[in-house]
Scaffold this motif. Structure first.
Motif, PDB file in Angstrom:
ATOM      1  N   ARG A 112      -2.560  -5.133  -1.911  1.00  0.00           N
ATOM      2  CA  ARG A 112      -1.927  -4.654  -2.659  1.00  0.00           C
ATOM      3  C   ARG A 112      -0.634  -3.790  -2.309  1.00  0.00           C
ATOM      4  O   ARG A 112      -1.367  -2.891  -1.533  1.00  0.00           O
ATOM      5  CB  ARG A 112      -2.487  -4.147  -4.016  1.00  0.00           C
ATOM      6  CG  ARG A 112      -3.655  -5.122  -4.443  1.00  0.00           C
ATOM      7  CD  ARG A 112      -4.494  -4.490  -5.572  1.00  0.00           C
ATOM      8  NE  ARG A 112      -5.324  -3.650  -5.022  1.00  0.00           N
ATOM      9  CZ  ARG A 112      -6.625  -3.730  -4.721  1.00  0.00           C
ATOM     10  NH1 ARG A 112      -7.049  -4.784  -4.626  1.00  0.00           N
ATOM     11  NH2 ARG A 112      -7.233  -2.685  -4.392  1.00  0.00           N
TER      12      ARG A 112
ATOM     13  N   ARG B  15      -1.053   4.183   6.597  1.00  0.00           N
ATOM     14  CA  ARG B  15      -2.426   4.237   6.089  1.00  0.00           C
ATOM     15  C   ARG B  15      -2.989   5.523   5.475  1.00  0.00           C
ATOM     16  O   ARG B  15      -3.053   5.781   4.356  1.00  0.00           O
ATOM     17  CB  ARG B  15      -3.585   3.610   6.822  1.00  0.00           C
ATOM     18  CG  ARG B  15      -4.903   3.449   6.215  1.00  0.00           C
ATOM     19  CD  ARG B  15      -6.000   3.147   7.430  1.00  0.00           C
ATOM     20  NE  ARG B  15      -5.914   1.766   7.468  1.00  0.00           N
ATOM     21  CZ  ARG B  15      -6.582   0.777   6.833  1.00  0.00           C
ATOM     22  NH1 ARG B  15      -7.101   1.064   5.935  1.00  0.00           N
ATOM     23  NH2 ARG B  15      -6.351  -0.493   7.278  1.00  0.00           N
TER      24      ARG B  15
ATOM     25  N   ASP C 206       2.095  -2.638   1.610  1.00  0.00           N
ATOM     26  CA  ASP C 206       0.649  -2.609   1.636  1.00  0.00           C
ATOM     27  C   ASP C 206       0.294  -1.799   2.828  1.00  0.00           C
ATOM     28  O   ASP C 206      -0.079  -2.236   3.932  1.00  0.00           O
ATOM     29  CB  ASP C 206       0.100  -3.973   1.716  1.00  0.00           C
ATOM     30  CG  ASP C 206      -1.172  -4.011   1.676  1.00  0.00           C
ATOM     31  OD1 ASP C 206      -1.805  -2.927   1.376  1.00  0.00           O
ATOM     32  OD2 ASP C 206      -1.859  -5.149   2.118  1.00  0.00           O
TER      33      ASP C 206
ATOM     34  N   ASP D 267      -2.514   0.144   3.086  1.00  0.00           N
ATOM     35  CA  ASP D 267      -4.079   0.153   3.625  1.00  0.00           C
ATOM     36  C   ASP D 267      -4.460  -1.017   3.864  1.00  0.00           C
ATOM     37  O   ASP D 267      -5.693  -1.271   3.919  1.00  0.00           O
ATOM     38  CB  ASP D 267      -4.511   1.170   2.408  1.00  0.00           C
ATOM     39  CG  ASP D 267      -4.419   0.508   0.953  1.00  0.00           C
ATOM     40  OD1 ASP D 267      -3.638  -0.558   1.002  1.00  0.00           O
ATOM     41  OD2 ASP D 267      -4.742   1.020   0.031  1.00  0.00           O
ATOM     42  N   GLU D 268      -3.543  -2.159   3.619  1.00  0.00           N
ATOM     43  CA  GLU D 268      -4.006  -3.598   4.116  1.00  0.00           C
ATOM     44  C   GLU D 268      -5.129  -4.106   3.159  1.00  0.00           C
ATOM     45  O   GLU D 268      -6.085  -4.717   3.607  1.00  0.00           O
ATOM     46  CB  GLU D 268      -4.450  -3.505   5.414  1.00  0.00           C
ATOM     47  CG  GLU D 268      -3.383  -3.260   6.454  1.00  0.00           C
ATOM     48  CD  GLU D 268      -3.665  -3.383   7.862  1.00  0.00           C
ATOM     49  OE1 GLU D 268      -4.772  -2.760   8.492  1.00  0.00           O
ATOM     50  OE2 GLU D 268      -3.020  -3.855   8.556  1.00  0.00           O
ATOM     51  N   ASP D 269      -4.916  -3.496   1.845  1.00  0.00           N
ATOM     52  CA  ASP D 269      -5.946  -4.153   0.971  1.00  0.00           C
ATOM     53  C   ASP D 269      -5.304  -5.444   0.275  1.00  0.00           C
ATOM     54  O   ASP D 269      -5.890  -5.900  -0.952  1.00  0.00           O
ATOM     55  CB  ASP D 269      -6.427  -3.023  -0.057  1.00  0.00           C
ATOM     56  CG  ASP D 269      -5.124  -2.621  -1.130  1.00  0.00           C
ATOM     57  OD1 ASP D 269      -4.052  -3.002  -0.764  1.00  0.00           O
ATOM     58  OD2 ASP D 269      -5.452  -1.687  -1.896  1.00  0.00           O
TER      59      ASP D 269
ATOM     60  N   ASP E   5      -0.938   5.044  -4.606  1.00  0.00           N
ATOM     61  CA  ASP E   5      -1.805   3.887  -4.276  1.00  0.00           C
ATOM     62  C   ASP E   5      -1.339   2.850  -5.545  1.00  0.00           C
ATOM     63  O   ASP E   5      -0.641   3.380  -6.549  1.00  0.00           O
ATOM     64  CB  ASP E   5      -3.397   4.042  -4.582  1.00  0.00           C
ATOM     65  CG  ASP E   5      -4.162   3.095  -3.703  1.00  0.00           C
ATOM     66  OD1 ASP E   5      -3.661   1.890  -3.322  1.00  0.00           O
ATOM     67  OD2 ASP E   5      -5.137   3.696  -3.426  1.00  0.00           O
TER      68      ASP E   5
END
Length: 568
Positions: free
Chosen positions: A339, A400, A333, A335-337, A350
């Motif tokens: 997912r 990221r 993960d 981008d720390e969303d 992504d």
């Protein structure tokens, strides 16, 4: 200095928040993982897991019995709260049984069945194989749902490379066999991959994981039909499939088409295949199928029911992504969303199957995703780009965005092999990063997490293995068969070729799994620890890294800075 053992470094603000996030994705059931290893002084080292589900005040009692049915004797005067190990100095000359019981605010836990001390002295457990062959790859997963990790063995240890130059490709001598063994060594089944799959790691990717969440792992691999070999031995035609094998029986349960050969320039490029696991929705594991490394790259994502979720190809508007692949993949993960994204090499996809970023630097041999620099938020990626350039082929980037944080200033010829990341030097915070050259190059680089050049000397090989082995957060590193503590203190030896590294037994330190003729050895530390940490296999990045050790290059697993830093 690196953070001392037992220090909690917050993730997203608090440990509580991490535990809440951890509950969002399916976690495999693990038992205590008790291991009992005789030491050279006649004592027995006993280690066990701390689980993410354990209450913060979890304490443990350890019991010994002379047989599985005999009365138990408690060995600790007070409940053990500071670590997940005990050294029994009064074990005697036999092979007693040990059980571990958890107590705490949640009540007492029913202890697992006793584990007999291994034959010793020695810091390993033997898994005898069905036949004299040596394993090429070893996967770890629970095939029967009992909470104990079992073993998937791919053999023989023969490898051919699709590159059509002398010394690389050679005709397959046999067919690969996949063999499943229970944790106690019981042979379960054998699956013959057949002549449609050539005897090389790029033709035969495998991943072992509980995809459907029923508590029992499946085996996924590439397959074909019949014997489509040309007279020289190449396989250039015939149907290709992704198949799912039942982990308990080895029977084929499902089959899907493999990404096709169309659009590839030649045999070398379309013969490179990979498999991976990613939590694309943050809750459930998905299967990732990839074809291509140096030219076109094709990626497909399947949900737990093996329904195709999306496909992506490095062509058309994504032409610039060609040749950005690594010899493996990572799921993280970035981008720390919540997912997982897919790190295919010098580019990242992504979770929904569209590109996130592309460094356009070409194929990396070394590629690791980890919390390399603890002073920075988020994850980083360490690269060793194979193609020679004027500078920055060895570099650290922000996961990221792909933004470079630091890089080497020298001209390079050919950065080669997997390199290494790991906190091996306690005098610098975070992980050290190492890479070196082959084929005409003479450069070696050892950098701190912040980009300080620590050494220009070889550590002894191009892909040493950094391993949690002693007390505290600093790792040892293995060169060949020798275990070293920084800078060059020899502290042990192993036998065989390393085929896996994972926290699969005992406390949070890692096991080193090696292949020898007719056996697999699981080396485990017998050095007592004074701290305790949640089992690394419950860190999502670490667990998917372990799953992807069975295909492509062997990249030792890295942690995401979540349970590892949760010392309780």
């Amino acid at each position: 200095m690196s953070p001392p053992s037992g220090v909690l470094r917050p993730f997203l603000g608090s440990t509580v928040l991490w535990l809440a996030l951890a509950g969002l994705h399916a976690a495999e059931h693990l038992d205590r993982g008790v291991v009992a290893l005789p030491r050279s002084d006649g004592s027995v080292y006993v280690g066990w897991r701390l689980l993410a589900s354990d209450p913060p005040d979890a304490a443990f009692n350890v019991y010994r019995a002379e047989s599985a049915q005999a009365a138990r004797t408690r060995l600790n005067a007070r409940p053990i709260t500071e670590s997940c190990n005990l050294v029994d100095p009064t074990a005697g000359n036999g092979r007693p049984f040990y059980t571990v019981e958890r107590i705490g605010s949640g009540g007492s836990e029913q202890p697992a069945a006793g584990v007999q001390a291994a034959a010793g002295p020695g810091d390993f457990v033997r898994l005898k194989l069905d036949g004299p062959c040596r394993a090429q790859k070893v996967g770890l997963a629970d095939f029967d749902g009992d909470g104990r990790l079992d073993y998937l063995v791919k053999k023989p240890d023969f490898n051919t490379d699709p590159y059509q130059q002398p010394g690389y490709w050679k005709k397959s001598e046999d067919t690969y066999k996949l063999e499943a063994y229970r944790h106690d060594g019981t042979f379960l089944w054998r699956y013959d991959m057949g002549w449609a799959i050539e005897e090389g790691m790029w033709y035969s990717p495998i991943v072992v994981y509980d995809l459907d969440g029923d508590g029992k792992a499946e085996v996924f691999c590439k397959a074909g039909e019949g014997d489509p070999r040309e007279p020289a031995g190449h396989v250039r035609s015939g149907p290709e499939y992704l198949v799912m094998l039942d982990g308990a029986t080895g029977q084929v349960k499902q089959r899907r088409p493999w990404p096709n050969r169309e659009g590839f320039d030649d045999y070398n490029y379309y013969s490179r295949n990979l498999l991976g696991i990613a939590y694309l929705d943050g809750r459930r594991p998905h299967l990732i199928v990839e074809r291509g490394t140096y030219k076109i790259i094709k990626v497909q994502a399947y949900d737990p029911a093996l329904a195709l979720q999306w496909s992506w190809e490095a062509s058309g508007e994504y032409q610039s992504y060609r040749g950005q692949g690594m010899h493996g993949m990572h799921a993280a993960d970035v981008d720390e969303d919540g997912r997982d994204e897919i790190v295919i090499g010098s580019a990242v996809l992504d979770d929904h199957g569209k590109p996130l970023w592309n460094r356009r630097k070409g194929h990396p041999d070394a590629c690791y995703v980890a919390d390399v620099d603890p002073a920075r938020p988020g994850l980083e990626i360490f690269y060793g780009i194979e193609t020679g350039r004027q500078s920055n082929t060895v570099c650290l980037v922000e996961a990221r965005t792909g933004t470079m944080l630091w890089g080497n200033p020298e001209i390079t010829v050919h950065v080669h092999s997997q390199g290494m990341v790991g906190d091996i030097d306690p005098s610098h915070p975070g992980m050290e990063c190492y890479a070196g050259e082959a084929k005409g190059g003479t450069n070696y680089w050892l950098y701190s997490a912040q980009g300080e050049r620590l050494s220009d000397q070889s550590l002894g090989e191009l892909a040493p293995k950094a391993v949690f082995w002693l007390d505290g957060p600093t790792k040892v590193f293995i060169v060949g068969k020798t275990i070293y503590r920084w800078p060059r203190e020899k502290i042990g030896e192993i036998e065989g070729r390393i085929v896996a590294i994972a926290d699969c037994l005992g406390d949070w330190r890692e096991e080193v799994i090696t292949a020898l003729d007719g056996e697999v050895r699981i080396y485990s530390t017998t050095a007592p620890a004074t701290s305790r940490r949640v089992c690394l296999m419950q860190d999502r990045l670490y667990r998917t890294d372990v799953a992807m050790q069975t295909m492509g290059y062997f990249y030792p697993p890295q942690h995401g800075g979540t349970p590892l830093e949760t010392a309780r």
